[in-house]
Design an enzyme around this catalytic site. Structure first.
Site, PDB file in Angstrom:
ATOM      1  CG  ASP A   2      -1.923  -1.072   1.248  1.00 16.94           C
ATOM      2  OD1 ASP A   2      -2.149  -1.654   0.171  1.00 16.94           O
ATOM      3  OD2 ASP A   2      -2.479  -1.362   2.325  1.00 16.94           O
TER       4      ASP A   2
HETATM    5  P1  NAP Z   1       0.731  -3.956   3.099  1.00 18.08           P
HETATM    6  O1  NAP Z   1       0.150  -2.981   2.156  1.00 18.08           O
HETATM    7  O2  NAP Z   1      -0.133  -4.557   4.115  1.00 18.08           O
HETATM    8  O3  NAP Z   1       1.417  -5.088   2.206  1.00 18.08           O
HETATM    9  C1  NAP Z   1       2.211  -6.075   2.761  1.00 18.08           C
HETATM   10  C2  NAP Z   1       2.585  -7.032   1.657  1.00 18.08           C
HETATM   11  O4  NAP Z   1       3.509  -7.953   2.201  1.00 18.08           O
HETATM   12  C3  NAP Z   1       1.402  -7.837   1.138  1.00 18.08           C
HETATM   13  O5  NAP Z   1       0.987  -7.360  -0.107  1.00 18.08           O
HETATM   14  C4  NAP Z   1       1.921  -9.287   1.098  1.00 18.08           C
HETATM   15  O6  NAP Z   1       1.809  -9.792  -0.239  1.00 18.08           O
HETATM   16  C5  NAP Z   1       3.386  -9.162   1.475  1.00 18.08           C
HETATM   17  N1  NAP Z   1       3.828 -10.248   2.359  1.00 18.08           N
HETATM   18  C6  NAP Z   1       3.207 -10.790   3.416  1.00 18.08           C
HETATM   19  N2  NAP Z   1       3.922 -11.777   3.936  1.00 18.08           N
HETATM   20  C7  NAP Z   1       5.049 -11.864   3.192  1.00 18.08           C
HETATM   21  C8  NAP Z   1       6.189 -12.708   3.232  1.00 18.08           C
HETATM   22  N3  NAP Z   1       6.338 -13.666   4.155  1.00 18.08           N
HETATM   23  N4  NAP Z   1       7.156 -12.525   2.311  1.00 18.08           N
HETATM   24  C9  NAP Z   1       7.025 -11.571   1.349  1.00 18.08           C
HETATM   25  N5  NAP Z   1       5.963 -10.746   1.269  1.00 18.08           N
HETATM   26  C10 NAP Z   1       4.986 -10.899   2.190  1.00 18.08           C
HETATM   27  O7  NAP Z   1       1.984  -3.341   3.895  1.00 18.08           O
HETATM   28  P2  NAP Z   1       2.644  -1.905   3.864  1.00 18.08           P
HETATM   29  O8  NAP Z   1       3.005  -1.513   2.463  1.00 18.08           O
HETATM   30  O9  NAP Z   1       3.718  -1.953   4.898  1.00 18.08           O
HETATM   31  O10 NAP Z   1       1.489  -0.918   4.300  1.00 18.08           O
HETATM   32  C11 NAP Z   1       0.954  -0.879   5.614  1.00 18.08           C
HETATM   33  C12 NAP Z   1      -0.559  -0.838   5.590  1.00 18.08           C
HETATM   34  O11 NAP Z   1      -1.042  -0.925   6.945  1.00 18.08           O
HETATM   35  C13 NAP Z   1      -1.093   0.460   5.001  1.00 18.08           C
HETATM   36  O12 NAP Z   1      -2.312   0.223   4.366  1.00 18.08           O
HETATM   37  C14 NAP Z   1      -1.300   1.296   6.251  1.00 18.08           C
HETATM   38  O13 NAP Z   1      -2.240   2.341   6.071  1.00 18.08           O
HETATM   39  C15 NAP Z   1      -1.825   0.232   7.218  1.00 18.08           C
HETATM   40  N6  NAP Z   1      -1.669   0.742   8.579  1.00 18.08           N
HETATM   41  C16 NAP Z   1      -0.433   0.816   9.128  1.00 18.08           C
HETATM   42  C17 NAP Z   1      -0.308   1.397  10.368  1.00 18.08           C
HETATM   43  C18 NAP Z   1       1.027   1.586  11.032  1.00 18.08           C
HETATM   44  O14 NAP Z   1       1.073   2.171  12.083  1.00 18.08           O
HETATM   45  N7  NAP Z   1       2.133   1.128  10.449  1.00 18.08           N
HETATM   46  C19 NAP Z   1      -1.410   1.859  11.039  1.00 18.08           C
HETATM   47  C20 NAP Z   1      -2.664   1.745  10.430  1.00 18.08           C
HETATM   48  C21 NAP Z   1      -2.767   1.173   9.200  1.00 18.08           C
HETATM   49  P3  NAP Z   1       1.732 -11.379  -0.496  1.00 18.08           P
HETATM   50  O15 NAP Z   1       0.593 -11.874   0.309  1.00 18.08           O
HETATM   51  O16 NAP Z   1       1.568 -11.478  -1.966  1.00 18.08           O
HETATM   52  O17 NAP Z   1       3.045 -11.946  -0.036  1.00 18.08           O
END
Ligand code: NAP
Length: 461
Positions: free
Chosen positions: A388
């Site tokens: 994301d």
């Molecule tokens: P993300 O959008 O959740 O994407 C994580 C990706 O990691 C997934 O597409 C998944 O794809 C891949 N993944 C999972 N396990 C894996 C593995 N073992 N090996 C390789 N890839 C793996 O993560 P992000 O880009 O870090 O974004 C964070 C999200 O969380 C945002 O939407 C944000 O708004 C939300 N959020 C974060 C917080 C915070 O405080 N950090 C707070 C509120 C909301 P596959 O399944 O294809 O592997």
């Protein structure tokens, strides 16, 4: 020692504890000093507890020791959970903190040594309402994050009106109690209504917004503790609660800003609910993939590499392999930096913590605003389990649920390489157009294994 002299020592210990709490917050604001920050907070809390045990008003220790044993029995295993479970663990800690604040307020009303005045009744009621709603709200948040409860927002027509009426009901009962503190029958009803409101507050909020909600609940738990400090006439509790409450609130605001969401949108917007429409008819689009061997040779030929870590790196626990890759590339004279998005992962500072654990130098970690201008001059943007936070639809697609969220401009790099296991979406549940760009190569596999294979190709272990 006279009682007066003892009281002066205790007051001094409380002042030192408060100074340590403030110092702790200051130190926690940088990854380089965060460990010292935790230590300062722990010493401050221990000092405040020990000083309280010497309070001359304490008559017996039996119940304190029993509570201490139960608390340690629950707390020690909770402290050992895996890093990816920290958000739900934090929610549980807030639930316990808020529960104890509420219970002490309830005890103060029923078994307090003095007659409760109207003013004190106001303090107790407000404190018990906030404590109770935070208790049930935090439990629901923990359940959603642990996936024992459905992550999706549970909504129905007129929900906000019903929820706000329930809150108004709790506040109405509090006012009635202030008018007549002796009306004991109203007190348990007020507690029950506040507990129900906590459930109704968090159930309509989707899993993706839970970390923000937890931060907000943290702030509620802090304010409830501060109010309890007034009830118990404990200055250290007032200050510690106020610090907790205000820092939790500031963190929620920072997180909302990083996701380009407003508070009202997080609390009442039911984010993630309308995903179905965007998942409608999908055209077949082509993606190009590469092997670890090909990836290694592209990386070895680069001058500037920016690594973008995300939630997948945390799940795979790939940070140590990433460190090996960093060492190998740096030895070849390649400039390697890490781009840190404020909401990458599942909790604030998630990526900083993991990279610090793998001893990656702090000066290699660059915040989003600082690094975004450098992507056009970057040879390779290597995305490890992030999704994301790299989605260009946030910049271009007005219909996207994440439209307006600031992202890392990785699509501007010469080559983009994405390590993830499949084409599945990330937390927001939406497709990422980045994967279909001409300069993008998908590296399908588990992050730890794939990075491990690249490391081997580059001559590592
Ligand atoms: P993300 O959008 O959740 O994407 C994580 C990706 O990691 C997934 O597409 C998944 O794809 C891949 N993944 C999972 N396990 C894996 C593995 N073992 N090996 C390789 N890839 C793996 O993560 P992000 O880009 O870090 O974004 C964070 C999200 O969380 C945002 O939407 C944000 O708004 C939300 N959020 C974060 C917080 C915070 O405080 N950090 C707070 C509120 C909301 P596959 O399944 O294809 O592997």
């Amino acid at each position: 020692m006279t009682e007066l002299a003892l009281q002066q020592y205790l007051d001094f210990a409380y002042i030192v504890a408060v100074v340590l709490f403030i110092l702790s917050l200051k130190l926690l604001s940088s990854p380089a000093s965060a460990r010292w920050g935790v230590l300062a907070g722990e010493i401050g809390a221990a000092l405040a507890v020990i000083a309280t045990l010497f309070n001359p008003e304490l008559v017996q220790y039996k119940w304190i020791i029993i509570s201490l044993v139960i608390g340690a029995g629950v707390g020690v295993p909770l402290g050992m959970v895996h890093m990816t479970a920290v958000p739900q663990r934090t929610a549980l800690s807030h639930a316990f903190g808020a529960m104890s604040a509420a219970i002490i307020g309830i005890a103060e009303y029923y078994v307090g040594t003095r007659q409760v005045t109207r003013f004190e009744m106001g303090e107790i009621s407000l404190e018990v309402i906030i404590g109770s709603l935070t208790f049930t709200g935090s439990l629901i948040a923990a359940g959603k994050l642990q996936e024992v409860l459905p992550q999706r927002p549970i909504v129905y027509r007129g929900q906000n009106i019903v929820s706000l009426s329930i809150l108004a009901g709790a506040l109405g009962l509090a006012v009635a109690l202030v008018v007549n503190p002796a009306n004991t029958i109203l007190f348990p009803i007020m507690v029950l209504v506040a507990l129900i409101f906590g459930v109704m507050l968090v159930t309509p909020i989707g899993g993706a917004d839970m970390p923000t909600v937890i931060s907000l609940l943290n702030s509620y738990a802090g304010f409830s503790a501060a109010l309890l400090g007034f009830v118990l006439n404990s200055k250290v509790l007032v200050v510690a609660g106020a610090l907790d409450g205000s820092s939790g609130f500031i963190l929620s605001v920072i997180m909302c800003k990083a996701m380009n969401r407003s508070f009202t949108n997080v609390m009442f917007g039911a984010f993630g609910q309308v995903q179905a429409s965007s998942a409608g008819v999908k055209e077949e689009r082509v993606v190009r993939s590469a092997t670890p061997e090909e990836t290694a040779s592209i990386l070895a030929a680069a001058n500037k590499v920016v690594v973008v870590p995300g939630y997948g790196m945390a799940v795979a626990q790939a940070q140590h392999k990433v460190r090996e890759l960093y060492d190998l590339l740096t030895k070849k004279g390649i400039d390697v930096r890490f781009a840190i998005h404020p909401v990458a992962g599942r909790m604030p500072g998630h990526m900083n913590v993991l990279l610090a654990e793998a001893d990656i130098p702090y000066d290699r970690l660059v915040e989003m605003d600082e690094i975004n201008g450098d992507f056009p001059q970057t040879d390779v943007a290597l995305i490890i389990g992030a999704n994301d936070v790299t989605n260009p639809a946030a910049r271009t697609d007005q219909s996207s649920p994440i439209f307006g969220m600031p992202i890392l401009d990785v699509d501007k790099a010469h080559t983009v390489m994405v390590i993830k296991r499949s084409m599945n979406p990330g937390f927001a549940g939406i497709d990422n157009p980045l994967y279909y760009l001409n300069q993008t190569l998908m590296l399908f596999g588990d992050a730890k294994q794939f990075v491990g294979s690249i490391v081997k190709e580059l001559g590592g272990h």
